[in-house]
Structure formats: C-alpha cells, structure tokens
Design an enzyme around this catalytic site. Structure first.
Site, PDB file in Angstrom:
ATOM      1  N   ASP A   8      41.403  35.735  44.387  1.00  0.00           N
ATOM      2  CA  ASP A   8      40.004  35.929  43.959  1.00  0.00           C
ATOM      3  C   ASP A   8      39.509  37.348  44.215  1.00  0.00           C
ATOM      4  OD1 ASP A   8      39.862  33.092  43.402  1.00  0.00           O
ATOM      5  OD2 ASP A   8      39.615  32.794  45.559  1.00  0.00           O
ATOM      6  N   LYS A  11      41.316  40.572  40.296  1.00  0.00           N
ATOM      7  CA  LYS A  11      42.511  41.108  39.634  1.00  0.00           C
ATOM      8  C   LYS A  11      42.370  41.122  38.117  1.00  0.00           C
ATOM      9  CE  LYS A  11      45.191  38.102  41.640  1.00  0.00           C
ATOM     10  NZ  LYS A  11      44.158  37.466  42.509  1.00  0.00           N
ATOM     11  N   GLY A  35      42.716  31.845  37.937  1.00  0.00           N
ATOM     12  CA  GLY A  35      41.649  32.102  36.989  1.00  0.00           C
ATOM     13  C   GLY A  35      41.223  33.551  37.060  1.00  0.00           C
ATOM     14  N   HIS A  36      41.350  34.272  35.948  1.00  0.00           N
ATOM     15  CA  HIS A  36      40.951  35.677  35.901  1.00  0.00           C
ATOM     16  C   HIS A  36      39.735  35.809  34.993  1.00  0.00           C
ATOM     17  CE1 HIS A  36      45.188  37.270  37.190  1.00  0.00           C
ATOM     18  NE2 HIS A  36      44.533  36.639  38.138  1.00  0.00           N
ATOM     19  N   GLN A 217      46.782  34.552  42.172  1.00  0.00           N
ATOM     20  CA  GLN A 217      46.528  34.240  43.585  1.00  0.00           C
ATOM     21  C   GLN A 217      46.605  35.530  44.437  1.00  0.00           C
ATOM     22  OE1 GLN A 217      49.012  31.837  42.057  1.00  0.00           O
ATOM     23  NE2 GLN A 217      47.267  30.664  41.413  1.00  0.00           N
TER      24      GLN A 217
END
Length: 444
Positions: A8, A11, A35-36, A217
């Site tokens: 988180d 990235k 999730g990006h 991650q």
C-alpha cells in the site's frame, strides 16, 4: 520497483510515472489481492493488469509468477476498453496459475475457522492457488487453452476439493461440469492475450528495451522475508522478479523501493510504530488509508527506519520513491523510529521473529513539522525547509538516496529528482545534497 514496507505504498502511481519511460511493464507476482490505484484525470483501480496499460505504446505483461482470476481480469479488460483504453498490448504468461472457485471458498472458510489465529487474508483465493501450485495440482493458463486437458484436470480436482469443502468446512460441493463450462468461456476470451512471456521478455532484453518489473504487496509481506505468518503467498521482493517473470538476475540493473513518508499495514500482525490515538486517525483520514482490494481500514504509524534498512538490504535497493509526504503537512512535529528497544537492549535491525517484533518498542527521534501545504510543490526547491530536512533524514537513516517524492495522488503531484530508468545509476537527494546542488545537477 517494489514496496519497501507492508504494501500500500503507492506503487501504482510510481509505476504509472515510470511507465512513460518504459517499453515493457511486467507484473511478476501476486493476484487480485493486490490493488494499484491511479489518478489520471479519473481514478483507475487495477488488480492484475500492470499500471503501464494507460500508455498506448507500452507492452504490459502478466508474468508466470502471478495467479490469475479470469473473472476479475476480464472485468478489468472490459472496464478499460469501455473507457477507450486499449488492452491490445497486454500479454498473459501461459505458465501463470489460475484461481478457481474452490480456491476462493477454501480461503474464506479457512480464515473463518482460524478464529483468533486468523492471518488477515483478502479471501480472494490467493493462498490456496499458490498452495495448489506447490502441490502440483494447479491449473495453468496453458491448461485453459486446451479444452480436453482442462476437462480432465478439473473433473479430478473438483471432486478432490469437494471432499475438503464438504467434510472439513461443511460447505456444498461444486459442480465440475458447471465450472468447466464457465472457465472454457473465459479461456476463449483470454486466448488472444496468452503468450510465451519468457520468450517475449528475452526478445525485449536482446533489443535493449527498457523493462520495468512491477511488484505487488511489499517486502514485509514476502512469504520468505516478511513477518511470517502474516504475509502473502508469493515473493514481492526484488529477487522474485526473476522467477516470476522468467529472466536471469544479470538482466536487472536497478532496484527502486517505494515507501510512504509514514507506515501503514492491513490485517493482522505486529506493528511497532502503530498509532492508536488522534494522530493515527488523522494519518488514516488524510491519507485515505483504505485497502484498494478489500476496503479495509489500514493501521497507521510513524516511519520505521528499521523496516526501511531491512528493505534496502533484502532488495538491494539503489534508490527510493517517498510517497504521501503531503499527509504530514499539518503536523507540528514528526517522529521517526530509528531503532527498537527489545528486552531492554537497543536493536538497530529488524527482527525476523514476529514474537520478538511484537515485543519491540520504538526509539524515536523527533523532527519539526513544516505546517505548510506541499501539494503544489514540483521541485525540491519548492519544498519547505523542514520537509526537505525530513527527506534527507530518511535518506541518511536508510543509506539510500531518494529519486522521487510524491505530494498527492495525481500524476502531476510529483517531484522527480531523477528518472530511475533514464537517469544515471544514482539518485540525487541524500543527506549531503542541497536543493541548489540538485537543480544544477539536473540542468547539467
């Protein structure tokens, strides 16, 4: 490009920025548990497709080290195409493993049965998919492309998994034929995207094209090097890129770590610098600290340099991108954990035992805040002096220079000290460099 904390770290935005200079962007591990979030005129939330997809000329690759949920992947493709963002440059490794319905069911049931021993998974079936990969009972993308192979494998596997679902978790069994029909339909839609991605990447390497490996991650969620068992089921560290993409280690010439200007984590496990009071709540509110995948609220705390030094060592980091500096704008003073106190002794390193980590008390140094907005800053010279001093302090503690500073969610809210892809193999912001020196160096 890897996460240097518990994930988180922002990235997605950094990958989006670097993709402008990259010819190929490769996602090499993880699944829909990642999730990006990208904010480029509008907000995009991607779970499997590399963030470089927003650039029409960039080749995007989902590598063999990922696990793919076809339902989610096709939904992402449809959403992008509906927004007139082409996915023609997307390629999926034929060796990537596939998340099946029984993986999700087992993940959810297993986490529920753990009770107080729960790990905090996303319940998306990632762990069971990787477990089947190790057990050599997994379904790969290449198996989806061969209908008879898929039918044969799934009939046996689903009957085997039904025993677990019924006997262990008291859940109704799955219908093998329904699952086969569903996944054969997915296969036909995905067929144009499937390729030998190892060969594709080798050709790009031979052509001296710029390749960006996008980690999901973070370092402390790595299966081997993270805070086990509160980790993911893959290897987000830099070394994982070689296995997860199918390239040799000598082809990678630089490692960039992404870290927030403070620290967060989602799920269970020890967190030495966690703030449970008003400051922690403020960081969560200003930083919009909710998981992209699950919506879970992230735990917030001060920057932890012991974690930072560990990430530098494990990943061989050359430089850093510091994100969400703007979240600290209103604070009168800011603390940084420079070491731990463990059982009465000063501890400079990050302990590998989660039980030891849980006993660690942070040793803080306090720096003055700048109490001024940084969201409009576009160069180091624009930053308040205290903000620049804070960044230099972090660089000094981790002995790695800073190449990028993010001061907001939007693409343009970024200070690029050096482009890690096209720049020299050193970043410019360190404890011994002033803004004037930086500007002169960039101009030259």
């Amino acid at each position: 490009m890897i996460g240097a904390q518990w994930g988180d770290e922002g990235k997605g935005k950094i990958t989006d920025l670097l993709s402008k200079s990259a010819d190929v962007v490769v996602r090499y591990q993880g699944g829909v548990n990642a999730g990006h979030t990208l904010v480029v005129q509008q907000t995009f939330k991607l779970h499997l497709i590399p963030s470089g997809i927003l650039y029409p000329g960039t080749q995007c690759v989902i590598g063999n080290g990922t696990v793919i949920d076809p339902q989610v992947l096709l939904r992402e493709i449809d959403q992008l195409e509906a927004l007139e963002i082409s996915t023609k440059n997307l390629k999926i490794s034929e060796n990537a493993h596939v998340t099946m319905p029984y993986h999700r069911l087992i993940d959810q049931a297993s986490e529920a049965h753990r009770g107080t021993h729960k790990i905090g998974t996303t319940k998306r079936g990632i762990g069971p998919t990787y477990a089947d990969k190790s057990e050599r009972t997994g379904i790969r993308v290449i198996d989806l492309m061969e209908p008879e192979t898929l039918r044969k494998q799934l009939r046996w596997t689903i009957n085997y998994k039904n025993v677990i679902l019924e006997k262990l978790y008291a859940l109704p069994p799955l219908d093998p034929e329904a699952a086969i029909a569903e996944y054969l339909e997915y296969a036909e839609r995905l067929r144009p995207y499937v390729a030998d991605c190892g060969l594709l990447l080798d050709e790009a390497i031979q052509q001296r094209r710029n390749i960006l490996f996008e980690g999901a991650q973070g370092t402390l969620l790595d299966l081997d090097h993270g805070t086990y068992p509160y980790v993911t089921s893959s290897n987000p560290v830099a070394g994982g890129a070689c296995v997860g993409a199918g390239v040799g280690p000598t082809t990678i010439d630089r490692a960039l770590g992404v870290a927030k200007a403070y620290t967060t984590r989602v799920g269970e496990g020890p967190f030495p610098t966690e703030l449970l009071g008003d400051v922690g709540k403020m960081l969560g509110a200003r930083g919009a600290e909710f998981g992209t995948t699950t919506g879970r609220q992230r735990r917030c705390g001060w920057f932890d340099a012991a974690i930072g030094r560990y990430a530098v060592r494990i990943n061989g980091l050359d430089c850093l991108a510091i994100t969400k500096l703007d979240v600290l704008d209103s604070l009168e003073e800011i603390k940084v954990c420079v070491a731990y106190e463990l059982d009465g002794q000063r501890c400079e390193y990050f302990p590998r035992s989660t039980r030891k980590l849980a006993r660690c008390q942070p040793i803080y140094e306090t720096l003055p805040g700048w109490q001024r907005s940084t969201t409009d800053c576009r160069s180091l010279a624009d930053l308040p002096g205290a903000a620049l001093d804070y960044l230099k302090f972090l660089a000094e503690l981790m002995a790695v220079p800073i190449a990028i500073v993010s001061v907001g969610a939007k693409r343009e809210q970024t200070i690029i000290i050096e482009d890690p892809i096209h720049g020299p193999k050193r970043a410019l912001l360190s404890a011994n460099v002033s803004p004037v020196d930086v500007n002169q160096e960039v101009k030259r």
